[in-house]
Design a protein around this motif. Structure first.
Motif, short mmCIF file in Angstrom:
data_model
loop_
_atom_site.label_atom_id
_atom_site.label_comp_id
_atom_site.label_asym_id
_atom_site.label_seq_id
_atom_site.Cartn_x
_atom_site.Cartn_y
_atom_site.Cartn_z
N ALA A 1 -17.53 86.44 16.05
CA ALA A 1 -17.62 87.41 14.96
C ALA A 1 -18.66 86.99 13.92
O ALA A 1 -19.44 87.81 13.44
N SER A 2 -18.68 85.69 13.60
CA SER A 2 -19.68 85.18 12.65
C SER A 2 -21.09 85.31 13.20
O SER A 2 -22.03 85.64 12.46
N ASP A 3 -21.23 85.07 14.52
CA ASP A 3 -22.55 85.21 15.14
C ASP A 3 -23.02 86.66 15.11
O ASP A 3 -24.20 86.95 14.88
N LEU A 4 -22.08 87.59 15.33
CA LEU A 4 -22.43 89.01 15.24
C LEU A 4 -22.89 89.37 13.83
O LEU A 4 -23.85 90.12 13.64
N LEU A 5 -22.17 88.83 12.85
CA LEU A 5 -22.52 89.11 11.45
C LEU A 5 -23.90 88.56 11.12
O LEU A 5 -24.69 89.20 10.42
N ASP A 6 -24.19 87.37 11.62
CA ASP A 6 -25.51 86.77 11.39
C ASP A 6 -26.62 87.62 12.02
O ASP A 6 -27.68 87.84 11.42
N TYR B 1 -23.30 96.05 15.16
CA TYR B 1 -22.91 94.65 15.08
C TYR B 1 -22.02 94.41 13.86
O TYR B 1 -21.04 93.65 13.92
N TYR B 2 -22.36 95.04 12.74
CA TYR B 2 -21.49 94.94 11.56
C TYR B 2 -20.10 95.50 11.86
O TYR B 2 -19.08 94.90 11.51
N GLU B 3 -20.07 96.66 12.51
CA GLU B 3 -18.79 97.31 12.81
C GLU B 3 -17.94 96.44 13.73
O GLU B 3 -16.72 96.29 13.52
N CYS B 4 -18.56 95.85 14.73
CA CYS B 4 -17.84 95.00 15.68
C CYS B 4 -17.33 93.73 15.00
O CYS B 4 -16.18 93.33 15.19
N ALA B 5 -18.18 93.10 14.20
CA ALA B 5 -17.77 91.88 13.49
C ALA B 5 -16.61 92.16 12.56
O ALA B 5 -15.64 91.38 12.49
N LEU B 6 -16.67 93.27 11.86
CA LEU B 6 -15.60 93.64 10.94
C LEU B 6 -14.28 93.82 11.68
O LEU B 6 -13.22 93.34 11.24
N LYS B 7 -14.31 94.51 12.82
CA LYS B 7 -13.09 94.71 13.60
C LYS B 7 -12.52 93.38 14.08
O LYS B 7 -11.29 93.18 14.08
N LEU B 8 -13.38 92.47 14.52
CA LEU B 8 -12.91 91.18 15.02
C LEU B 8 -12.29 90.33 13.90
O LEU B 8 -11.24 89.71 14.10
N PHE B 9 -12.94 90.30 12.74
CA PHE B 9 -12.37 89.57 11.60
C PHE B 9 -11.03 90.17 11.19
O PHE B 9 -10.07 89.45 10.89
N PHE B 10 -10.97 91.50 11.18
CA PHE B 10 -9.74 92.20 10.80
C PHE B 10 -8.61 91.85 11.77
O PHE B 10 -7.48 91.56 11.35
N VAL C 1 -12.93 88.93 5.94
CA VAL C 1 -13.01 90.39 6.03
C VAL C 1 -13.80 90.94 4.85
O VAL C 1 -14.63 91.84 5.00
N ALA C 2 -13.54 90.38 3.67
CA ALA C 2 -14.28 90.80 2.48
C ALA C 2 -15.78 90.55 2.63
O ALA C 2 -16.60 91.39 2.24
N LYS C 3 -16.14 89.41 3.20
CA LYS C 3 -17.55 89.10 3.44
C LYS C 3 -18.19 90.13 4.37
O LYS C 3 -19.30 90.62 4.11
N ALA C 4 -17.48 90.46 5.46
CA ALA C 4 -18.01 91.44 6.40
C ALA C 4 -18.12 92.82 5.76
O ALA C 4 -19.10 93.54 5.97
#
Length: 207
Positions: free
Chosen positions: A85-90, A107-116, A126-129
């Motif tokens: 998830a962090s790699d996707l966010l990067d 990528y943002y949408e996927c990272a957010l779902k994974l963190f959630f 989640v707040a960071k994403a």
């Protein structure tokens, strides 16, 4: 290499670009020698070197570093990695910085779902994403959704980190910018003032 990188970031933040640039370059070379060219540290080093070059107005050189960093980040994506998830966010952040907004969004949408899914709806990650995704939406002109995401990020950070945390100031400032783009200056002004108050309290008036 890490010490060189940290010093380079400090110098860059102070605007001493000519001293920061060779430190970034040395850190990247060392990391490539140790880990190979396709490593997250190398990608991160190139990203911040690109930011420095862009600040210097060297757009062509910055684009080259960004493109290499993006290619590296795409190679190292591993759905089985705990850092996926962090790699996707990067990667999303790199694409956003280069203006590839449509490519960055999924990528943002996927990272957010994974963190959630991993941490629950009220975790600082989640707040960071949410915050980073909202910044992209502002660039795309989707101010209403950006405002909603910034408000969620702000609430999570206030509840988890306290009212006077620098991340809370960041969220307040970003929310204020979203409102300003919508012409809602009266709503934005107190948020900016509160962000400045927190920043001066936690980081000092000259930060």
């Amino acid at each position: 290499a890490t010490s060189l990188y940290n010093l380079a970031r400090l110098l860059k933040d102070k605007g001493i670009y000519f001293e920061a640039k060779p430190l970034y370059e040395r850190a990247i070379v060392i990391w490539e020698d140790i880990h190979g060219p396709d490593h997250p540290k190398v990608s991160t080093g190139r990203k911040y070197l690109a930011k420095l070059l862009k600040a210097e107005g060297k757009d062509d050189e910055a684009k080259r570093q960004y493109d290499i960093a993006i290619a590296t980040q795409e190679k190292i994506l591993d759905p089985n990695s705990p850092n996926y998830a962090s790699d996707l966010l990067d990667l999303a952040g790199l694409l956003k910085d280069q203006g590839y907004y449509d490519k960055a969004k999924p990528y943002y949408e996927c990272a957010l779902k994974l963190f959630f899914k991993k941490f629950g709806p009220d975790h600082p990650k989640v707040a960071k994403a949410l915050n980073d995704f909202a910044l992209l939406l502002v660039f795309q002109g989707d101010y209403d959704q950006a405002k909603q995401l910034h408000e969620r990020a702000l609430r999570i950070r206030q509840e988890n980190l306290g009212l006077d945390h620098p991340d809370v100031a960041e969220s307040l400032n970003n929310l204020a910018q979203s409102l300003r783009y919508q012409g809602k200056y009266d709503e934005a002004k107190p948020l900016c003032e509160r962000a400045i108050e927190i920043s001066e309290k936690t980081l000092g008036p000259n930060h």
